[in-house]
Design an enzyme around this catalytic site. Structure first.
Site, PDB file in Angstrom:
ATOM      1  N   GLY B 100       0.781  -1.234   0.000  1.00 34.89           N
ATOM      2  CA  GLY B 100       0.000   0.000   0.000  1.00 34.89           C
ATOM      3  C   GLY B 100       0.804   1.269   0.000  1.00 34.89           C
ATOM      4  O   GLY B 100       0.253   2.358   0.072  1.00 34.89           O
ATOM      5  N   MET B 102       3.043   2.265  -2.338  1.00 34.51           N
ATOM      6  CA  MET B 102       3.337   2.888  -3.623  1.00 34.51           C
ATOM      7  C   MET B 102       2.148   2.737  -4.561  1.00 34.51           C
ATOM      8  O   MET B 102       1.121   2.200  -4.198  1.00 34.51           O
ATOM      9  CB  MET B 102       4.620   2.326  -4.185  1.00 34.51           C
ATOM     10  CG  MET B 102       5.828   2.866  -3.397  1.00 34.51           C
ATOM     11  SD  MET B 102       7.370   2.417  -4.162  1.00 34.51           S
ATOM     12  CE  MET B 102       7.194   0.671  -4.239  1.00 34.51           C
ATOM     13  N   ARG B 335       3.563 -14.498  -3.714  1.00 38.27           N
ATOM     14  CA  ARG B 335       4.745 -14.245  -2.886  1.00 38.27           C
ATOM     15  C   ARG B 335       4.641 -15.170  -1.691  1.00 38.27           C
ATOM     16  O   ARG B 335       3.572 -15.717  -1.411  1.00 38.27           O
ATOM     17  CB  ARG B 335       4.795 -12.792  -2.441  1.00 38.27           C
ATOM     18  CG  ARG B 335       3.609 -12.408  -1.600  1.00 38.27           C
ATOM     19  CD  ARG B 335       3.604 -10.941  -1.221  1.00 38.27           C
ATOM     20  NE  ARG B 335       2.345 -10.683  -0.513  1.00 38.27           N
ATOM     21  CZ  ARG B 335       1.832  -9.491  -0.303  1.00 38.27           C
ATOM     22  NH1 ARG B 335       2.460  -8.408  -0.763  1.00 38.27           N
ATOM     23  NH2 ARG B 335       0.726  -9.341   0.363  1.00 38.27           N
ATOM     24  N   HIS B 451      15.450   2.812  33.785  1.00 40.84           N
ATOM     25  CA  HIS B 451      15.191   1.862  34.865  1.00 40.84           C
ATOM     26  C   HIS B 451      13.867   1.126  34.643  1.00 40.84           C
ATOM     27  O   HIS B 451      13.798  -0.105  34.718  1.00 40.84           O
ATOM     28  CB  HIS B 451      15.174   2.620  36.193  1.00 40.84           C
ATOM     29  CG  HIS B 451      14.868   1.759  37.370  1.00 40.84           C
ATOM     30  ND1 HIS B 451      13.599   1.578  37.844  1.00 40.84           N
ATOM     31  CD2 HIS B 451      15.674   0.991  38.144  1.00 40.84           C
ATOM     32  CE1 HIS B 451      13.626   0.749  38.882  1.00 40.84           C
ATOM     33  NE2 HIS B 451      14.877   0.379  39.088  1.00 40.84           N
ATOM     34  N   SER B 772      32.329 -10.395  31.233  1.00 40.95           N
ATOM     35  CA  SER B 772      30.951 -10.243  30.800  1.00 40.95           C
ATOM     36  C   SER B 772      30.825  -8.809  30.302  1.00 40.95           C
ATOM     37  O   SER B 772      31.067  -7.865  31.054  1.00 40.95           O
ATOM     38  CB  SER B 772      30.013 -10.501  31.975  1.00 40.95           C
ATOM     39  OG  SER B 772      28.683 -10.314  31.552  1.00 40.95           O
ATOM     40  N   ASN B 776      25.294  -2.098  27.965  1.00 44.23           N
ATOM     41  CA  ASN B 776      24.565  -0.841  28.210  1.00 44.23           C
ATOM     42  C   ASN B 776      25.546   0.272  28.561  1.00 44.23           C
ATOM     43  O   ASN B 776      25.581   1.322  27.916  1.00 44.23           O
ATOM     44  CB  ASN B 776      23.591  -0.969  29.385  1.00 44.23           C
ATOM     45  CG  ASN B 776      22.450  -1.922  29.107  1.00 44.23           C
ATOM     46  OD1 ASN B 776      22.332  -2.421  27.998  1.00 44.23           O
ATOM     47  ND2 ASN B 776      21.633  -2.165  30.107  1.00 44.23           N
ATOM     48  N   CYS B 840      25.974  -9.274  28.876  1.00 45.68           N
ATOM     49  CA  CYS B 840      24.842  -9.287  29.794  1.00 45.68           C
ATOM     50  C   CYS B 840      24.084  -7.965  29.731  1.00 45.68           C
ATOM     51  O   CYS B 840      23.316  -7.662  30.609  1.00 45.68           O
ATOM     52  CB  CYS B 840      25.291  -9.576  31.218  1.00 45.68           C
ATOM     53  SG  CYS B 840      26.353  -8.316  31.901  1.00 45.68           S
TER      54      CYS B 840
END
Lengths: 889, 889
Positions: B100, B102, B335, B451, B772, B776, B840
């Site tokens: 949807g 194009m 497809r 958090h 480890s 983050n 981790c």
């Protein structure tokens, strides 16, 4: 492994094996100088002793016994002999001089037999027993750890009993009795009989010297001086000669040139009928060396000749200890002498003129760190004072002034003609006008790269930071310091606003009242040596300067450009309201109006700087700090709001500002919206800055100047940031060129101050034409150390526990941060071989860090103006292969 | 360069050249299926068009003309022919499906001549003119950008004039007039005459498709789906067939298996006398595919046979569009079909059983990210609702409950039997009990690794973070959302405490009131496919779990150990007062008493975890967060003090806590006193933790268990930190062994989460037995991005401006953070070949990041329990060479 070396086996190159003293005794023995014979127990023996958990290594005492026999044979005397006894001194001697930090035992070999022999030989029984009691006292204290006061009390009691005022009035019988008393003290306190055989004494003494290597004082000294703990000390056993055998004897210390001024005239102190300790201890008034010619003309001639020979041999100023025993000169020790910065410069220049050393050696004779002494006022070395607190030596130099606790009051007092010391818990950009007004800055928080420290160094003003003993009470406008006295009570010293204090930014000392200060005097030799340094160095030296005045100061000191012009300082002072208006703008129109007002100001700033640095590169960093730094302090604003609340009203301005403060508040501003993130958030701001700079450059070029503009994008992390902002810069520059009908050349580059920028330097170099390593922030992020939080609280513990050898904020961390820089350099040069590389963090003013920059092949370092000479000299040292790398961890 | 390919030249492998649709049309043509003939303009043409600044590439229209001639020849019809006209459709078709997004033009070739031909051929003049007016309308709107409403109004006016209710009631004359009206609208709005020649129409239409590639919708969709902007689209020109030629015609969509349940039964929708758009648009009620057997028995048999052939050929479920034109079946498109997670699992299992695919392919048929659907409740797909705000989809799943604004009230409501949604500006460890009580969490601040997000994912609870449209008023206990309405007015919705809302953590939608929720049902196929995944993967999957319950949940999901047990969560709740007592302790005795109380608690915690994970490795991280996180909130405490002040009194407890808060306050807590710095500042704390853990392990061993303890030192930066703490750990462990007369094995390692730890990993590996990677924090420091500050404010801008393709907190940054991990791995393994390596961070639950970990040869990833299945599947995909690397920047 061989542990013991006769003096004749040693040479001055062997200081790691024989210690500095032993190596030089060997050298002098080889030169045929009158050195009392002896031998050296090597540092290997000490290391083996330490490694085995304090056990005398096997074979050591046998080697000592053999060397002793050889010594006895050579001297024709025997230790402990009742007719003609040999006495020896036992002295420590490490590779690096640690004056007064380790132990020495003199007159070793005294016992009930040899004292008789000594009396016979000297015909002076009193001298013999005095030497005996001194030996028991010294040995007891140093080797057997008996308290000094026990011996002193016994001596004092005897003098009272005999009703004499000085110990020289005691008779030989008195002294003989004192020996017995002293031995009893030893027996009682140490729990062992005083060792009577010289062999026993020697074994004890050698072990005591080994032990003293790990004594508290020695360890502290090594930490302070950065000397490795595992080098160990050598022990020198040397035939005693006596300067206290009568008026035909004496002792002294001499320097081949004046160690304070550098003047090429022998200099020293001398005492008749005395032992070496008496000269150093300063109990008796010494005579100048020149006076010796009258009393000991032959020895004086001989000494001058020895000094001349030593200086030529060592090709440097030597420091000598000598003794005259009954008319005969002995040289007890020599070493290359310590000197002041001024003396180092003068000697370097004069020795070069004399052909003794060449220019490169002259340059190496001056330590970069010494130069600070010459560029800043210092406490008068003869002044006596008592410091009430000690902080970090954040910016060198001394200052005296009245205490003020706010920037406004400091400025007002300055304008009223007072000299001011600004005292704050910590400073922020808001305090800049107060820092400008102050003679010196003192803070109770913050480390060596805190705002106060960085700005003060930039201004060349003395500063002490992190003096956490200060309890500053801003409300009551005073600070106090609690000190625990010897008797356990606490003494509180309170200093009120307006009271005078003195601060020594070179040492961190805070003194109440005025200390005399001597002004700096770089002198002619300073310029000569630095000129030579420039001939050798390959690393360029730029300066970090934000104002035309700073640029001029830095040019005087030899800066070759500006490596970092921080534009945030141009946003303060009377411009702060405009900046705040921009931040608070609710509409694009309001923002644009504020920016337009700033544009005019910025252009004037840039013109001034480009004019001052005409023909030299000027790296201008686009605005970097988080916007909330331009807003009022959170707690002060909160107080205003609370005050209004208590009055039952609302302060609308405070509420408006509060909303902005809250909006821009961040949990970790160091990792927040700053640097080019700010630019991406407020693109008009960067365009303004670029426009102001390019317009200024065009104006300069029109006026016949040669502006060399380098535009630096701060805190790039991602190649796309650089591409985006480079696009803006070029578009804005082209717009100015089109408007003005004039072009100037300029470079666009970036600060590499995040680990990711360093790692992806190859990608960023596709756009950036230069990198400037911002080593302060790079260090913070690589270590995860916030300088505000970690440096004050953790660093002392880390240094104490040897987790780090030196703060990475002071000396560039080779293994971590250095690896990133090296990596970035390689990746950057691979993509753009002519990329300009420099550093602009505080490390640009640290000799070891400068060495690293030279070593990895950067193009320049940039340092605050007052550190430029130091950086020039350090760069020359590095080029000459000296001033090797330190390690942070 | 060849730009145009006949269908017979294409095959399914050429989707980058021909687009997915074109490639599959080619494949079906080769298979001999009844595909209406046509040709494909390649993506190369589109790329050339874009590269030249929107100019039709030279030669393209010539090739199109040749292909058209060939098509006309093959069909025996001509475009625009007045007797037997050829009509074609023109459709976009990119390499990746963009449904949807194009443009499509049908019935191309209609003009005043061919409409007559079409009427002749079909014997249906009305049909011909209806087709003509539809073509003008569609072409006008799509190609010439005329507003849809103009056509609709004209149609409406005509219907009113004719007084008819449906357009099918209009006559051919009416429609003929409408064509004229529509052409006039085009002339007036687009400023061009409606193109009459089919060649012109085709040229316009092809260009319109090219242009639609860079339309707003398409660009947004690609950004969302991570599809590259430079792929371009192909254009398929295909002979029109008509499903709306009468009751002997029809059209439909079919799937070879049920795309929702996965059941192996053909499934689809079908409409008699309709065009494709009618099926998709949902205007008319469709019939199930099975019903087709009644109306078109032959076509139905043929279709089922085609479907079977296609599924066998593609070896996967296919999605087919078909049309029946006057009794003849045509396949317009196929497809590999999209499917739900449940269907994907069932098909994978059943196709493997059928021998269609092997296990490895079965594993690859399920996308790791899909599994989330099966593990969390979801909004009922049939439910209708209106969301009032949209935040970040921080933790997947849906929840419904009453709004509470504090953790205490949330807990109280939960205990009273209510379902609760905890709504907070952001959460802190203080809020943990409220989060435990809540069904879901909604915050107005914070990003995907805030958090709230991290903890919610750990708990498997839905969460929306950073919903900044919410104005939360904690004082009045409500939140409100302002929404601008279509008419420009603002509608404010206010939700009070206790009102019910629904949140969808998978999409970020916030809904007022209750939305029906369907519970997750992983089902039998889930376990089978994951079991197969385990056969292929080499990367181990552990879990991040702090409580025995979490461990048990993770074990159910197939975790092979605990990769991160955060001990800080054990310091909260009813233990918080003890922890505060430790922090506030003025004397070593008071500190020790507090620690002793904690010891007992910690030992019980560890026993529970070691019991749950018996025989599996458990990595316990020593205390990491800054101590001030255990102290009350700064602003709340300030409010307490102000309140006391206003009352004219002093709150001594508040003052005591305030002093501690101020003492531990930090400018950049992320870079402050935390991790092992905390341990070095309070060594007794780490010793306590080690003792509790080792005692627990000994107890477990005595009870016949097999504890596998790995002790992890957080935030190491320097080798010496690791050495120091390793020394403490070993000493404490040995002390416990001696006391207990029992030993257990344990490893000591570190979190590598600072750039310096990664760079100096070789040095640290001399002591550390495992690494480890704490991705983050490593991401935060490498980028210099504080997740709290940058993610919410900068990340949307960075993604919008394509400075980043994806947040590095979501997907591991290969070029920066990844390079550091690779470097650390190499240095670490060089020193210690058997060093255990894992990650981790939150990235352990991201498929692309898991792929990276596999690729560089880590041993394991650790993910929150609910992400363990995803990580297992992603690891299998990586081992099978699928799920390739993404790029962050």
């Amino acid at each position: 492994m061989k542990f013991v070396y006769a003096f004749s086996e040693g040479s001055k190159e062997q200081k790691f094996l024989l210690g500095g003293k032993g190596a030089n005794l060997g050298e002098m023995t080889k030169l045929g100088l009158p050195v009392p014979p002896g031998f050296t127990v090597s540092t290997d023996a000490c290391k083996a002793y330490m490694a085995s958990g304090d056990v005398i290594p096997e074979g050591l005492m046998d080697e000592v016994a053999q060397s002793l026999s050889a010594l006895e044979a050579a001297m024709g005397k025997r230790l402990g002999d009742a007719d003609d006894p040999l006495l020896v001194s036992v002295r420590s001697g490490a590779a690096f001089s640690m004056p007064g930090m380790m132990d020495t035992v003199l007159n070793l070999g005294m016992n009930d037999a040899s004292v008789v022999g000594l009396a016979k030989q000297t015909g002076n029984e009193r001298f013999a027993y005095d030497s005996y009691r001194r030996f028991v006292q010294m040995f007891g204290k140093i080797v057997l750890d008996v308290s000094a006061s026990s011996f002193e009390e016994a001596l004092h009691d005897l003098m009272e009993e005999r009703k004499v005022a000085v110990d020289t009035a005691l008779t030989s019988e008195d002294l003989k009795g004192l020996v017995t008393t002293f031995k009893a003290i030893v027996q009682s306190e140490a729990g062992v009989d005083f060792p009577d055989t010289p062999q026993e004494q020697l074994s004890y003494a050698i072990e005591a010297v080994f032990k003293s290597w790990n004594g508290r004082r020695a360890k502290d000294y090594r930490k302070m001086e950065g000397i490795a703990d595992d080098l160990g000390t050598a022990v020198n056993v040397q035939t005693m000669v006596f300067g206290n055998k009568g008026d035909d004897s004496g002792t002294g210390v001499a320097f081949t040139r004046n160690p304070s001024s550098g003047e090429s005239v022998p200099y020293g102190d001398f005492l008749v009928n005395a032992q070496g300790e008496d000269v150093v201890a300063g109990i008796r008034m010494t005579e100048p060396l020149s006076a010796m010619g009258n009393e000991f003309p032959e020895c004086h001639v001989e000494l001058i000749s020895v000094m001349s020979q030593l200086e030529k041999h060592y090709r440097d100023m030597c420091d000598i200890e000598f003794t005259i025993e009954q008319g005969r000169l002995f040289i007890l020790q020599t070493r290359v002498g310590k000197r002041t910065a001024a003396a180092a410069l003068r000697m370097a220049v004069e020795m070069q003129a004399e052909g003794m050393i060449d220019k490169s050696e002259a340059v190496l004779r001056v330590q970069p760190a010494q130069l600070d002494q010459l560029l800043h006022p210092q406490f008068d070395p003869t002044a006596e004072y008592d410091s009430i607190a000690k902080g970090l030596n954040a910016s060198p130099g001394a200052a005296v002034g009245k205490v003020y606790f706010t920037a406004d009051e400091a400025e007002a007092a300055f304008e009223a003609g007072e000299r001011v010391i600004l005292v704050r818990p910590e400073t922020s950009p808001d305090d800049l006008h107060g820092m400008i007004a102050a003679e010196g800055i003192l803070t109770s928080r913050g480390g060596l790269v805190s705002h106060a420290a960085v700005v003060a160094r930039g201004m060349g003003k003395p500063a002490i930071c992190g003096a956490d003993e200060l309890n500053i009470d801003l409300g009551r406008r005073c600070f106090s310091v609690d000190r625990v006295q010897a008797d356990g009570t606490t003494l509180t010293t309170t200093v009120l606003e307006g009271e005078i204090i003195s601060i020594n930014g070179s040492t961190g000392e805070v003194v109440v009242g005025e200390v005399a200060v001597v002004e700096p005097e770089p002198g002619e030799h300073f310029g000569i040596v630095l000129g030579w340094a420039d001939e050798f160095r390959t690393l360029k030296v730029r300066t970090n300067a934000d104002l035309p005045e700073d640029c001029e100061k830095a040019l005087e000191f030899g800066a070759e450009g500006v490596g970092l012009c921080r534009t945030e300082h141009m946003f303060l002072g009377d411009r702060l309201p405009i900046v705040q208006a921009m931040i608070l703008a609710d509409t694009p129109e309001a923002e644009e109006a504020a920016l337009a007002a700033l544009l005019v100001q910025q252009r004037i700033d840039f013109e001034g700087i480009l004019k001052a640095m005409d023909g030299l590169p000027v790296t201008v960093r686009l605005l970097d700090p988080p916007l909330h730094e331009f807003l009022p302090n959170h707690d002060e604003l909160q107080a205003r709001r609370t005050a209004a609340f208590i009055r039952g009203s609302v302060d609308p301005e405070a509420e408006h500002l509060w909303a902005a403060v809250k909006r821009w508040e961040e949990s970790n501003p160091m990792l927040g919206i700053r640097g080019c993130r700010l630019g991406i958030l407020k693109p008009a701001l960067y365009r303004l800055q670029v426009r102001a700079l390019i317009e200024a450059a065009v104006t300069r070029k029109r006026a016949g100047g040669d502006p060399q503009v380098e535009i630096m994008v701060p805190l790039t992390v991602i190649r796309t940031e650089m591409e985006l902002i480079d696009g803006w810069i070029c578009a804005e520059a082209e717009a100015v060129f089109a408007e003005q009908g004039e072009r100037v050349e300029y470079l666009v580059g970036t600060m590499v101050e995040t680990p990711r920028a360093a790692i992806t330097a190859g990608e960023i170099a596709e756009t950036a034409e230069f990198f400037s390593f911002g080593t302060n922030d790079l260090t913070q992020m690589t270590f995860g150390f916030s300088r505000d939080d970690v440096e004050g609280r953790m660093m002392p513990i880390y240094l104490e526990q040897k987790i780090l050898n030196v703060s990475p904020f002071e000396q560039l961390d080779r293994s971590g941060v250095g690896e990133l820089i090296r990596w970035a350099k390689e990746k950057g040069r691979a993509v753009r071989p002519d990329i300009k590389l420099g550093i602009c963090g505080e490390h640009g003013g640290d000799p070891t860090s400068v060495h690293f920059c030279h070593e990895i092949g950067l193009d320049y370092v940039s340092a605050s103006p007052y550190r430029v000479p130091l950086a020039r000299l350090a760069a020359a040292h590095a080029a000459l292969g000296a001033g090797g790398p330190g390690t942070t961890a």
